[in-house]
Design an enzyme around this catalytic site. Sequence first.
Site, mmCIF file in Angstrom:
data_model
loop_
_atom_site.group_PDB
_atom_site.id
_atom_site.type_symbol
_atom_site.label_atom_id
_atom_site.label_comp_id
_atom_site.label_asym_id
_atom_site.label_seq_id
_atom_site.Cartn_x
_atom_site.Cartn_y
_atom_site.Cartn_z
ATOM 1 N N GLY A 121 0.823 -1.208 0.000
ATOM 2 C CA GLY A 121 0.000 0.000 0.000
ATOM 3 C C GLY A 121 0.854 1.253 0.000
ATOM 4 O O GLY A 121 1.891 1.311 0.659
ATOM 5 N N ARG A 174 13.565 10.120 -2.666
ATOM 6 C CA ARG A 174 14.449 11.279 -2.861
ATOM 7 C C ARG A 174 15.714 11.153 -2.012
ATOM 8 O O ARG A 174 16.833 11.414 -2.494
ATOM 9 C CB ARG A 174 13.690 12.554 -2.495
ATOM 10 C CG ARG A 174 14.525 13.827 -2.495
ATOM 11 C CD ARG A 174 13.671 15.002 -2.038
ATOM 12 N NE ARG A 174 14.415 16.252 -2.012
ATOM 13 C CZ ARG A 174 15.109 16.682 -0.975
ATOM 14 N NH1 ARG A 174 15.156 15.951 0.136
ATOM 15 N NH2 ARG A 174 15.756 17.850 -1.026
ATOM 16 N N ARG A 213 0.851 -5.276 -6.154
ATOM 17 C CA ARG A 213 1.053 -6.537 -5.459
ATOM 18 C C ARG A 213 1.419 -7.602 -6.496
ATOM 19 O O ARG A 213 0.875 -7.630 -7.587
ATOM 20 C CB ARG A 213 -0.199 -6.928 -4.683
ATOM 21 C CG ARG A 213 -0.607 -5.834 -3.679
ATOM 22 C CD ARG A 213 -1.651 -6.312 -2.701
ATOM 23 N NE ARG A 213 -2.132 -5.212 -1.870
ATOM 24 C CZ ARG A 213 -1.513 -4.747 -0.797
ATOM 25 N NH1 ARG A 213 -0.364 -5.300 -0.432
ATOM 26 N NH2 ARG A 213 -2.014 -3.754 -0.091
ATOM 27 N N ASP A 251 5.459 -5.306 6.127
ATOM 28 C CA ASP A 251 5.992 -6.636 6.414
ATOM 29 C C ASP A 251 5.926 -7.570 5.211
ATOM 30 O O ASP A 251 6.821 -8.389 5.000
ATOM 31 C CB ASP A 251 5.288 -7.244 7.625
ATOM 32 C CG ASP A 251 3.792 -7.440 7.423
ATOM 33 O OD1 ASP A 251 3.249 -6.865 6.454
ATOM 34 O OD2 ASP A 251 3.170 -8.161 8.215
ATOM 35 N N THR A 270 4.237 2.402 5.693
ATOM 36 C CA THR A 270 2.843 1.975 5.765
ATOM 37 C C THR A 270 2.100 2.874 6.736
ATOM 38 O O THR A 270 2.625 3.190 7.813
ATOM 39 C CB THR A 270 2.701 0.511 6.224
ATOM 40 O OG1 THR A 270 1.333 0.244 6.557
ATOM 41 C CG2 THR A 270 3.566 0.208 7.430
ATOM 42 N N ASP A 310 -0.350 2.106 8.546
ATOM 43 C CA ASP A 310 -0.868 1.356 9.684
ATOM 44 C C ASP A 310 0.067 1.357 10.888
ATOM 45 O O ASP A 310 -0.343 0.983 11.988
ATOM 46 C CB ASP A 310 -1.163 -0.091 9.294
ATOM 47 C CG ASP A 310 -2.363 -0.208 8.370
ATOM 48 O OD1 ASP A 310 -3.253 0.662 8.450
ATOM 49 O OD2 ASP A 310 -2.409 -1.153 7.565
ATOM 50 N N ASP A 344 2.427 -0.656 11.624
ATOM 51 C CA ASP A 344 2.358 -2.016 12.162
ATOM 52 C C ASP A 344 3.581 -2.865 11.839
ATOM 53 O O ASP A 344 3.494 -4.097 11.778
ATOM 54 C CB ASP A 344 1.099 -2.720 11.650
ATOM 55 C CG ASP A 344 1.092 -2.871 10.131
ATOM 56 O OD1 ASP A 344 1.925 -2.232 9.452
ATOM 57 O OD2 ASP A 344 0.243 -3.626 9.618
ATOM 58 N N ARG A 376 -6.405 -3.164 9.406
ATOM 59 C CA ARG A 376 -6.915 -4.538 9.326
ATOM 60 C C ARG A 376 -6.429 -5.377 10.510
ATOM 61 O O ARG A 376 -7.183 -6.096 11.138
ATOM 62 C CB ARG A 376 -6.488 -5.181 7.996
ATOM 63 C CG ARG A 376 -7.107 -6.552 7.744
ATOM 64 C CD ARG A 376 -6.794 -7.047 6.354
ATOM 65 N NE ARG A 376 -5.364 -7.218 6.118
ATOM 66 C CZ ARG A 376 -4.638 -6.430 5.329
ATOM 67 N NH1 ARG A 376 -5.224 -5.442 4.688
ATOM 68 N NH2 ARG A 376 -3.343 -6.639 5.163
ATOM 69 N N GLY A 415 -10.674 13.092 20.866
ATOM 70 C CA GLY A 415 -11.597 13.038 21.987
ATOM 71 C C GLY A 415 -12.788 12.129 21.773
ATOM 72 O O GLY A 415 -13.898 12.410 22.228
ATOM 73 N N HIS A 453 -24.289 14.102 21.542
ATOM 74 C CA HIS A 453 -23.642 13.335 20.466
ATOM 75 C C HIS A 453 -22.451 12.558 21.029
ATOM 76 O O HIS A 453 -21.957 12.849 22.117
ATOM 77 C CB HIS A 453 -23.159 14.270 19.355
ATOM 78 C CG HIS A 453 -21.980 15.099 19.772
ATOM 79 N ND1 HIS A 453 -22.115 16.267 20.489
ATOM 80 C CD2 HIS A 453 -20.641 14.919 19.592
ATOM 81 C CE1 HIS A 453 -20.917 16.776 20.732
ATOM 82 N NE2 HIS A 453 -20.010 15.977 20.194
#
Length: 319
Positions: free
Chosen positions: A11, A21, A72, A103, A125, A127, A129, A171, A185, A215
Amino acid sequence: MKKIAVLTSGGDAPGMNAAIRAVVRKAAYHGIEVVGINHGYEGFINGSIEPLDLGSVGGIIQRGGTKLYSARCLKFKEDAVQEQGIAKMREANVEGLVVIGGDGSYRGAMALVKKGFPVVGVPGTIDNDVPGTEYTIGFDTALNTVVESIDKIRDTATSHENSFIVEVMGRDAGDIALWAGLAAGAETVLIPEEEYNLDEIIARLERGATRSKKHSIIIVAEGVMAGSELAKLIKDKAGIETRVSVLGHIQRGGSPTARDRVLASRFGAHAVELLMEGKSGRAVGIRNHQLIDYDMTEAFEKHHESDVGLYTLMKELSI
């Protein structure tokens, strides 16, 4: 080394261009030629390369996405396909490779390392992760995009006295949801690393209503469930109506923040230094604000862990 290559895989993430660069300019400073591989490992096995010089990476540090494109390539898992790619690189006199990705990208990189082709990994990435490093390229930008979006959603939630469920990317890792929830918040955050309790979520909504709160914002990482699914669960069990916003791929785009540009520049330059030192199978990272490198296998053999302290703090502050 006299000639190296750089590719982006998996991704896209804001800051990848800044890393490209840095690789090109750090290498040029030391008299090393650089080529870019288009479309990730697909381009690697097809020999889809282009020369990269100071001019070709000018004006890209502020651009999101990746100049080299990404794709991919499932067939890259095959030994014969990997050998084909290495042969293509050797025909072009490429002696080393910088892989920018997550990964999954590192798994492909290690396959090349085991076949004797030098590779260094740079974590890119949104994420956040990749085990072994505290931060990855793109996370800070994505986080700011999500927080800005939640702030705007809260304006509408306040005006119409509605509760909103905001579905964000993540994910297998909940860092985007967790950090955004604390920064914006949010009243409730659901992440893959922690079990959620539907009764507790409903109790928070009802508790807010009893003190005239009009709300609430609930953030759910996509790896837990879809926002629409959570909305149905709440409606079916408590009769409470919620609105759902799915932020989707907007989280991956946009000009990288200053933090991501600096991080990417440091990572890219350090990757070149490692190749110059004859190192391979290493991943670049950052811990306690210091650049590090570590065995690339750690990035996919270990599991990402959420910051339990941060999760606890979010729950305490959203009382």
